[in-house]
Design a protein around this motif. Sequence first.
Motif, short mmCIF file in Angstrom:
data_model
loop_
_atom_site.label_atom_id
_atom_site.label_comp_id
_atom_site.label_asym_id
_atom_site.label_seq_id
_atom_site.Cartn_x
_atom_site.Cartn_y
_atom_site.Cartn_z
N LEU A 140 1.51 3.74 -16.77
CA LEU A 140 1.88 4.59 -17.90
C LEU A 140 3.10 5.45 -17.61
O LEU A 140 3.64 6.07 -18.52
N THR A 141 3.52 5.52 -16.36
CA THR A 141 4.70 6.30 -16.00
C THR A 141 5.43 5.61 -14.85
O THR A 141 4.90 4.66 -14.26
N CYS A 142 6.63 6.07 -14.53
CA CYS A 142 7.41 5.47 -13.45
C CYS A 142 6.80 5.86 -12.10
O CYS A 142 6.68 7.04 -11.78
N ILE A 143 6.40 4.85 -11.32
CA ILE A 143 5.76 5.09 -10.02
C ILE A 143 6.65 4.51 -8.93
O ILE A 143 6.86 3.29 -8.88
N PRO A 144 7.18 5.34 -8.03
CA PRO A 144 8.05 4.82 -6.96
C PRO A 144 7.25 4.27 -5.80
O PRO A 144 6.13 4.72 -5.51
N GLY A 145 7.83 3.28 -5.14
CA GLY A 145 7.23 2.70 -3.94
C GLY A 145 8.33 2.28 -2.99
O GLY A 145 9.52 2.30 -3.33
N ASP A 161 8.00 1.08 -10.27
CA ASP A 161 7.06 0.39 -11.15
C ASP A 161 7.11 1.08 -12.51
O ASP A 161 6.63 2.20 -12.68
N LEU A 162 7.71 0.39 -13.49
CA LEU A 162 7.92 0.98 -14.82
C LEU A 162 6.82 0.55 -15.78
O LEU A 162 6.25 -0.54 -15.64
N PHE A 211 13.12 -6.75 -11.42
CA PHE A 211 12.04 -7.69 -11.09
C PHE A 211 11.07 -7.65 -12.26
O PHE A 211 10.33 -6.69 -12.44
N MET A 212 11.09 -8.69 -13.09
CA MET A 212 10.32 -8.73 -14.32
C MET A 212 9.01 -9.47 -14.07
O MET A 212 9.00 -10.66 -13.82
N MET A 213 7.90 -8.74 -14.15
CA MET A 213 6.58 -9.33 -13.93
C MET A 213 6.00 -9.78 -15.26
O MET A 213 5.88 -8.99 -16.21
N VAL A 214 5.62 -11.06 -15.34
CA VAL A 214 5.05 -11.61 -16.57
C VAL A 214 3.75 -12.34 -16.23
O VAL A 214 3.49 -12.70 -15.08
N ASP A 215 2.95 -12.55 -17.26
CA ASP A 215 1.70 -13.30 -17.12
C ASP A 215 2.03 -14.79 -17.09
O ASP A 215 2.71 -15.30 -17.98
N ALA A 216 1.54 -15.48 -16.09
CA ALA A 216 1.89 -16.90 -15.93
C ALA A 216 1.42 -17.74 -17.11
O ALA A 216 2.03 -18.77 -17.43
N GLY A 253 0.79 -1.23 0.00
CA GLY A 253 0.00 0.00 0.00
C GLY A 253 0.81 1.26 0.00
O GLY A 253 0.25 2.37 -0.03
N ASN A 254 2.16 1.18 0.03
CA ASN A 254 3.00 2.37 0.05
C ASN A 254 3.32 2.87 -1.36
O ASN A 254 4.42 3.30 -1.64
N THR A 255 2.34 2.81 -2.25
CA THR A 255 2.55 3.26 -3.62
C THR A 255 1.20 3.57 -4.25
O THR A 255 0.16 3.07 -3.81
N ASP A 256 1.22 4.39 -5.29
CA ASP A 256 0.00 4.74 -6.02
C ASP A 256 -0.13 3.91 -7.30
O ASP A 256 -0.91 4.27 -8.18
N SER A 257 0.61 2.83 -7.41
CA SER A 257 0.56 1.99 -8.60
C SER A 257 -0.79 1.28 -8.69
O SER A 257 -1.29 0.73 -7.70
N LYS A 258 -1.39 1.28 -9.88
CA LYS A 258 -2.70 0.70 -10.08
C LYS A 258 -2.60 -0.76 -10.49
O LYS A 258 -1.63 -1.19 -11.10
N GLU A 259 -3.64 -1.52 -10.15
CA GLU A 259 -3.74 -2.92 -10.54
C GLU A 259 -4.90 -3.07 -11.51
O GLU A 259 -5.95 -2.45 -11.35
N SER A 260 -4.71 -3.92 -12.53
CA SER A 260 -5.77 -4.15 -13.51
C SER A 260 -5.53 -5.47 -14.20
O SER A 260 -4.40 -5.95 -14.29
N ALA A 261 -6.60 -6.04 -14.72
CA ALA A 261 -6.49 -7.30 -15.46
C ALA A 261 -5.96 -7.08 -16.88
O ALA A 261 -5.54 -8.04 -17.53
N VAL A 262 -5.99 -5.84 -17.35
CA VAL A 262 -5.51 -5.54 -18.71
C VAL A 262 -4.04 -5.17 -18.66
O VAL A 262 -3.50 -4.77 -17.62
N GLU A 263 -3.37 -5.30 -19.80
CA GLU A 263 -1.93 -4.99 -19.89
C GLU A 263 -1.70 -3.49 -20.01
O GLU A 263 -2.60 -2.74 -20.40
#
Length: 289
Positions: free
Chosen positions: A18-23, A36-37, A65-70, A4-14
């Motif tokens: 849209l911008t660099c968000i620090p956490g 979060d890039l 840390f590379m996040m990919v769709d499983a 919760g220490n960030t304003d990064s959004k979560e969504s089911a779509v890719e």
Amino acid sequence: ICGGNTDSKESAVEFTTLTCIPGMIRYNNAKIQILDLPGIIEGASKGKGRGKQVIAVARSCDMVFMMVDAMKGDIQKRLLTKELFDCGIRLNSKPRDVYIKKTKGGGMKINATVPLTKIDKRLMESILQSYKIHNCDIVLREDINCDEFIDALEGNRKYLPCLYGYNKIDNLTIEELDAIMADPTNVVLSVKKNLFMDFTVEKLWDTLNMIRLYTKPKGAAPDLTDPVILENGSTVEDLCKSIHRDMVKKFRYALVWGRSAKHRKQTVGISHMLFDEDVVQIVTKETAQ
């Protein structure tokens, strides 16, 4: 991951970000900054989708840390790794032991201390000519390939540890999860269902390969809530440099408590290697007087 220490959004779509968000993550009394890039696409290394700006931020980090769709993780992993490779970022690898020195004359002198099975002398000479290097001394202490030889010539490659996060694991079977976790550089998680988040943070810390050091003022107890974070294998000299650039010149000796000390409160020199959670009291020439 940041709790919760960030304003990064979560969504089911890719491409939600849209911008660099620090956490910020706080783990083992250490603060880990997360950037979060925006997602990169195929052709990002050539500037497509502002990919060069995104990858430039990654070059300044300590790890990726590379996040990919499983469901399509292996394809995304291969494509993203290639884009970073094309921009000079080498993931989960180290610089090869190659000595290169340009000389004023004498031609090309190439020597190897190990048998070379992936590249020959004629190919290396051809590569050197393409770089307009006609006089040099080269010593190869490892069996390298063509790409690694070019990396050594360029000298501007960035070597970073990488952890691959396979998200949306609730869509996979147990057998598929076991196949993913067979690779130690992979971690599985589900952001939506909050699965294996703590384990992911633990793996992040292990991949960073950092140590926590606690400084102790003279006549006072150490502050065990605010450690100095350094790379694993750091010495007392590295600790001095992280505190103040002039401390190395004023250094006299250090007192160490912890796993790196042979006994409690061991007196050590500036080249002493420190371990995780060591307590260090630095004595300078001024304080000794």
